[in-house]
Design an enzyme around this catalytic site. Sequence first.
Site, PDB file in Angstrom:
ATOM      1  CE  LYS A  94      -3.473   2.726   0.462  1.00  0.00           C
ATOM      2  NZ  LYS A  94      -4.438   2.921  -0.636  1.00  0.00           N
ATOM      3  CE  LYS A 111      -0.360   2.844 -10.094  1.00  0.00           C
ATOM      4  NZ  LYS A 111      -0.835   2.246  -8.860  1.00  0.00           N
ATOM      5  N   GLY A 148      -5.403  -4.668  -9.994  1.00  0.00           N
ATOM      6  CA  GLY A 148      -6.057  -3.998  -8.870  1.00  0.00           C
ATOM      7  C   GLY A 148      -7.479  -4.484  -8.661  1.00  0.00           C
ATOM      8  CG  ASN A 182     -10.284   3.912  -4.898  1.00  0.00           C
ATOM      9  OD1 ASN A 182      -9.626   4.614  -4.130  1.00  0.00           O
ATOM     10  ND2 ASN A 182      -9.835   3.578  -6.108  1.00  0.00           N
ATOM     11  CB  SER A 183     -12.692   8.580  -2.661  1.00  0.00           C
ATOM     12  OG  SER A 183     -12.030   9.673  -2.048  1.00  0.00           O
ATOM     13  CG  MET A 184      -9.157   3.458  -1.246  1.00  0.00           C
ATOM     14  SD  MET A 184     -10.539   2.535  -0.588  1.00  0.00           S
ATOM     15  CE  MET A 184      -9.747   1.592   0.701  1.00  0.00           C
ATOM     16  N   GLY A 244      -7.267  -2.329 -15.751  1.00  0.00           N
ATOM     17  CA  GLY A 244      -8.242  -3.109 -16.499  1.00  0.00           C
ATOM     18  C   GLY A 244      -7.859  -4.544 -16.768  1.00  0.00           C
ATOM     19  CG  ASN A 293      -3.024   5.797  -9.151  1.00  0.00           C
ATOM     20  OD1 ASN A 293      -4.095   5.314  -8.771  1.00  0.00           O
ATOM     21  ND2 ASN A 293      -2.036   6.102  -8.317  1.00  0.00           N
ATOM     22  CB  CYS A 309      -2.095  10.345  -4.178  1.00  0.00           C
ATOM     23  SG  CYS A 309      -0.895   9.364  -3.707  1.00  0.00           S
TER      24      CYS A 309
HETATM   25  C1  LIG Z   1      -8.996   0.220  -3.378  1.00  0.00           C
HETATM   26  C2  LIG Z   1      -7.878   0.805  -4.182  1.00  0.00           C
HETATM   27  C3  LIG Z   1      -6.821   1.423  -3.543  1.00  0.00           C
HETATM   28  C4  LIG Z   1      -5.771   1.954  -4.282  1.00  0.00           C
HETATM   29  N1  LIG Z   1      -4.716   2.502  -3.624  1.00  0.00           N
HETATM   30  C5  LIG Z   1      -3.624   2.893  -4.332  1.00  0.00           C
HETATM   31  C6  LIG Z   1      -2.447   3.329  -3.656  1.00  0.00           C
HETATM   32  O1  LIG Z   1      -2.379   3.376  -2.435  1.00  0.00           O
HETATM   33  N2  LIG Z   1      -1.394   3.703  -4.415  1.00  0.00           N
HETATM   34  C7  LIG Z   1      -1.398   3.650  -5.797  1.00  0.00           C
HETATM   35  O2  LIG Z   1      -0.405   3.977  -6.425  1.00  0.00           O
HETATM   36  N3  LIG Z   1      -2.506   3.224  -6.450  1.00  0.00           N
HETATM   37  C8  LIG Z   1      -3.595   2.851  -5.748  1.00  0.00           C
HETATM   38  N4  LIG Z   1      -4.697   2.371  -6.414  1.00  0.00           N
HETATM   39  C9  LIG Z   1      -4.693   2.318  -7.896  1.00  0.00           C
HETATM   40  C10 LIG Z   1      -4.308   0.908  -8.371  1.00  0.00           C
HETATM   41  O3  LIG Z   1      -3.001   0.584  -7.953  1.00  0.00           O
HETATM   42  C11 LIG Z   1      -4.399   0.817  -9.907  1.00  0.00           C
HETATM   43  O4  LIG Z   1      -3.465   1.707 -10.477  1.00  0.00           O
HETATM   44  C12 LIG Z   1      -5.781   1.158 -10.467  1.00  0.00           C
HETATM   45  O5  LIG Z   1      -6.802   0.634  -9.644  1.00  0.00           O
HETATM   46  C13 LIG Z   1      -5.960   0.626 -11.887  1.00  0.00           C
HETATM   47  O6  LIG Z   1      -5.857  -0.784 -11.924  1.00  0.00           O
HETATM   48  P1  LIG Z   1      -7.160  -1.744 -12.035  1.00  0.00           P
HETATM   49  O7  LIG Z   1      -7.911  -1.338 -13.264  1.00  0.00           O
HETATM   50  O8  LIG Z   1      -6.593  -3.137 -12.111  1.00  0.00           O
HETATM   51  O9  LIG Z   1      -7.965  -1.521 -10.786  1.00  0.00           O
HETATM   52  C14 LIG Z   1      -5.786   1.871  -5.700  1.00  0.00           C
HETATM   53  C15 LIG Z   1      -6.864   1.263  -6.339  1.00  0.00           C
HETATM   54  C16 LIG Z   1      -7.905   0.726  -5.608  1.00  0.00           C
HETATM   55  C17 LIG Z   1      -9.038   0.055  -6.338  1.00  0.00           C
END
Ligand SMILES: Cc1cc2nc3c(=O)[nH]c(=O)nc-3n(C[C@H](O)[C@H](O)[C@H](O)COP(=O)(O)O)c2cc1C
Length: 310
Positions: A45, A165, A270, A69-71, A249, A194, A131
């Site tokens: 993370k 990233k 992700g 998401n908006s974590m 994706g 991201n 971010c």
């Molecule tokens: C729940 C969640 C938390 C995420 N937290 C981070 C993070 O802490 N740092 C980061 O670089 N990307 C974060 N991401 C982005 C993912 O690493 C990824 O780049 C993005 O979701 C696209 O990939 P996907 O289509 O497989 O979900 C997060 C994504 C999700 C869904």
Amino acid sequence: MPTTQTTIQHVSFENCLMNAAGVYCYSKEELEQVINSSAGSFVTKTATLEARLGNPEPRYINTSLGSINSMGLPNLSLHYYLEYLIELQEIYKERTYFLSLTGLNQEDIHKSLKQVQESEFNGFVELNLSCPNVPGKPQIAYDFETTDNILKQVFSYYKKPLGIKLPPYFDIVHFDQAAEIFNRYPLAFVNCINSIGNGLIIEDESVVIKPKEGFGGLGGDYIKPTALANVHAFYKRLNKSIAIIGTGGVKTGRDVFEHILCGASMVQVGTALQKEGPEIFERLTRELKAIMEEKGYKTLEEFRGKLNYL
Ligand SMILES: Cc1cc2nc3c(=O)[nH]c(=O)nc-3n(C[C@H](O)[C@H](O)[C@H](O)COP(=O)(O)O)c2cc1C
């Protein structure tokens, strides 16, 4: 039998697949599940100097086409992940892992990286430049001048392997400008992409997540074409010493294949990992190998970046 082995800066990984930051990587318990899966590595993370609780829930929702998401960067602190990674180095001497980190301001980024530089950690850092940062300012990697300044300073003291990233870019001129900056630095990799920032998903008459009146980062099917475009745009523009990690994706072996065809050396998962759990790595690897066998490819190098044009 085809192999999905890959390398980044002379470091070899048995499998090109791993989790994307933020998914299955919050705690040691989650990371252990990725270690014990077919994944070739993991990334933590995104860590900040101090632990954070993140935003109020609901802050992550699965949809049929992906996720929003908006974590708010919940994490257990840089110290937590760094100590764990150093422990793992002793146990798995032949494996290499990724530490994702960022800062709430530039000073924190440098404080964090100086801690990592001085530590025993010998893996890869994934510096998250995508971010939300200072209120009223765009995320760092959308501000090219700030990005250049940060990288200039970072590489004056940080001597271990480091990549960044990135958020998605949507304009050819931005690909050109960003690549011109990245090519000035000894980056190990860039990770594209991201989440696509600030989407809005509505059910009935309401948003589906609580923070930011429902605005959140999109992942999953929504973003694959943008992810592939970013991977390929940077593959074409960056020095060959800078590897590309493809993220966005991925939910089938075909998606992994396409990321590699666009130029990715590793591929992160992700949303689909969140939905399916770490068993997904075995399925994706099997599906990717089946495609390679059918096409007669024995290694990823044979088709990496070899996208055909019309
Ligand atoms: C729940 C969640 C938390 C995420 N937290 C981070 C993070 O802490 N740092 C980061 O670089 N990307 C974060 N991401 C982005 C993912 O690493 C990824 O780049 C993005 O979701 C696209 O990939 P996907 O289509 O497989 O979900 C997060 C994504 C999700 C869904």
